[in-house]
Design an enzyme around this catalytic site. Structure first.
Site, PDB file in Angstrom:
ATOM      1  N   PRO A  53      -0.949 -11.853   8.816  1.00  0.00           N
ATOM      2  CA  PRO A  53      -1.010 -12.199  10.210  1.00  0.00           C
ATOM      3  C   PRO A  53      -2.412 -12.217  10.781  1.00  0.00           C
ATOM      4  CG  PRO A  53      -0.525  -9.886   9.966  1.00  0.00           C
ATOM      5  CD  PRO A  53      -1.006 -10.400   8.664  1.00  0.00           C
ATOM      6  N   GLU A  54      -2.749 -13.318  11.375  1.00  0.00           N
ATOM      7  CA  GLU A  54      -3.932 -13.373  12.224  1.00  0.00           C
ATOM      8  C   GLU A  54      -3.418 -13.645  13.632  1.00  0.00           C
ATOM      9  OE1 GLU A  54      -7.104 -15.775  10.569  1.00  0.00           O
ATOM     10  OE2 GLU A  54      -6.235 -15.592   8.580  1.00  0.00           O
TER      11      GLU A  54
ATOM     12  N   ARG B  42       3.279  -4.876   1.072  1.00  0.00           N
ATOM     13  CA  ARG B  42       2.162  -4.081   0.561  1.00  0.00           C
ATOM     14  C   ARG B  42       1.981  -2.740   1.267  1.00  0.00           C
ATOM     15  NH1 ARG B  42      -2.829  -8.097  -0.348  1.00  0.00           N
ATOM     16  NH2 ARG B  42      -3.741  -6.233  -1.236  1.00  0.00           N
TER      17      ARG B  42
END
Length: 274
Positions: free
Chosen positions: A2-3, A116
DNA sequence: CACGAGACCTGTTCGC
DNA sequence: TGCGAACAGGTCTCGT
C-alpha cells in the site's frame, strides 16, 4: 502493497456506500489475532480490553496510515508491505492471510490480511504522537511547488530516497516515486538541493498527477497481495524493464537506488554527473 | 546529517 | 521437476 492511493482506496471502501456496507457507526464487539505483534501501542491484551464496545466514527487516511477514530480513542492501521483490510460477513471463509479480525455488531468482520506480518495497529488518545512525525500531504490543496522547493533546498540527499522518507513527505512509496520521477524527467540519484526551479515544479506536478491517477484507478495491483486496482496498466516505467519508454522509446532499465529496485528511462532521466 | 547494511516476515517467481 | 536465490508496494535501528 500500500502506498497513498491504495490506502485511500481502502479507506473509501470501508466508508461503504454504493451497495457496500460501511464500518462507520458500527461497534467493535471483539477482536482476535494469530499475530499479537500487529499491536504496536498498546500491546495486544490492553488493546483488546480498550477496543471492546467502541463505536467507529469515521475512516480517514494520513500518509499511509488508516485513521479510524472511535468513541474513546483513535485507531491507526499501517499496512506496511503486504497488508490489506476487507469487510466480510461474519462466518465467511477465512482468507489465507487473515491474521487479525475485528468483530463488528452489524454481522460483519473487519479482517486484516497480512502475509508478511509487517503491519502495525495503534489505539491512541493522541494519534498526533504518531501522525505528527509525518511530512505534508502531497495532495493537500495548500501543498505548493514553492513549499516543495524550500523543503528540497535544505536537504542534500538523493531525491528518490528522500521522496520515500515519510517525515519529508507522506504517502509516497516505491512505485509512485519512480512514476513521479519519470514524469518529471529527473534521475532518482539527483541530489535534492541541485534541482532547478523548473525541475521542482515538474516534480510537484508529477507527484500530484501520479497519486491522483492512482486513486482514480483504485490503486495498483501488482502481485497476488492486493486486488482491485487498475493503475498498473498505466505504469510508464515500473515493472517495464526492457520495454520501450512510452515517451521517448529508449529501453527502460531497472537499477538500484537506496537499496530499492528502481525503474528509469535513461533517455528521459539522464544522470547528472556531479 | 546522509547513507548503507541488516532486521523484521513470508510468499512467489526466476534461473539453472 | 527441483531447489536455492532473488525479489516484493515499508520502516526501523545501528554503525560509519
Amino acid at each position: 502493497m500500500p502506498e497513498l492511493p491504495e490506502v485511500e482506496t481502502i479507506a473509501q471502501r470501508l466508508r461503504g456506500g454504493d451497495d457496500r456496507p460501511s464500518i462507520i457507526g458500527s461497534s467493535i464487539s471483539g477482536i482476535s489475532t494469530e499475530w499479537p505483534r500487529h499491536f504496536e501501542d498498546p500491546p495486544y491484551e490492553i488493546f483488546r480490553e480498550r477496543i471492546q464496545g467502541q463505536t467507529i466514527l469515521d475512516v480517514g487516511r494520513r500518509g499511509k496510515f488508516l485513521v479510524i477514530p472511535n468513541t474513546q480513542a483513535t485507531m491507526l492501521i499501517h499496512l506496511r508491505m503486504s497488508g490489506d483490510l476487507h469487510l466480510e460477513l461474519s462466518g465467511a471463509p477465512a482468507g489465507r492471510f487473515d491474521r487479525t479480525i475485528f468483530q463488528l455488531d452489524n454481522r460483519h468482520e473487519l479482517r486484516f490480511s497480512d502475509a508478511r506480518k509487517f503491519g502495525r495497529i495503534y489505539l491512541l488518545k493522541e494519534p498526533e504522537k504518531v501522525l505528527g512525525k509525518l511530512g505534508p500531504e502531497p495532495l493537500a490543496p495548500d501543498f505548493s511547488a514553492e513549499q516543495l522547493k524550500d523543503m528540497l533546498a535544505v536537504k542534500k540527499r538523493q531525491i528518490k530516497p528522500l521522496l520515500l522518507d515519510q517525515s519529508f513527505i507522506a504517502g509516497i512509496g516505491n512505485i509512485y516515486a519512480d512514476e513521479s520521477l519519470h514524469r518529471a524527467r529527473i534521475h532518482p540519484r539527483t541530489i535534492s538541493n541541485t534541482l532547478s526551479e523548473s525541475q521542482v515544479a515538474a516534480l510537484h506536478q508529477a507527484i500530484r498527477d501520479s497519486l491522483t491517477l492512482g486513486i482514480q484507478n483504485n490503486g495498483a495491483t501488482i502481485d497476488w497481495v492486493y486486488q482491485g486496482g487498475e493503475y498498473q496498466n498505466q505504469f510508464r516505467v515500473v515493472q517495464r524493464a526492457g520495454e520501450p519508454c512510452p515517451v521517448c522509446g529508449e529501453t527502460i532499465e531497472r537499477i538500484v537506488v537506496g537499496q530499492r529496485g528502481t525503474y528509469i528511462c535513461p533517455g528521459c532521466q539522464p544522470e547528472v554527473s556531479i
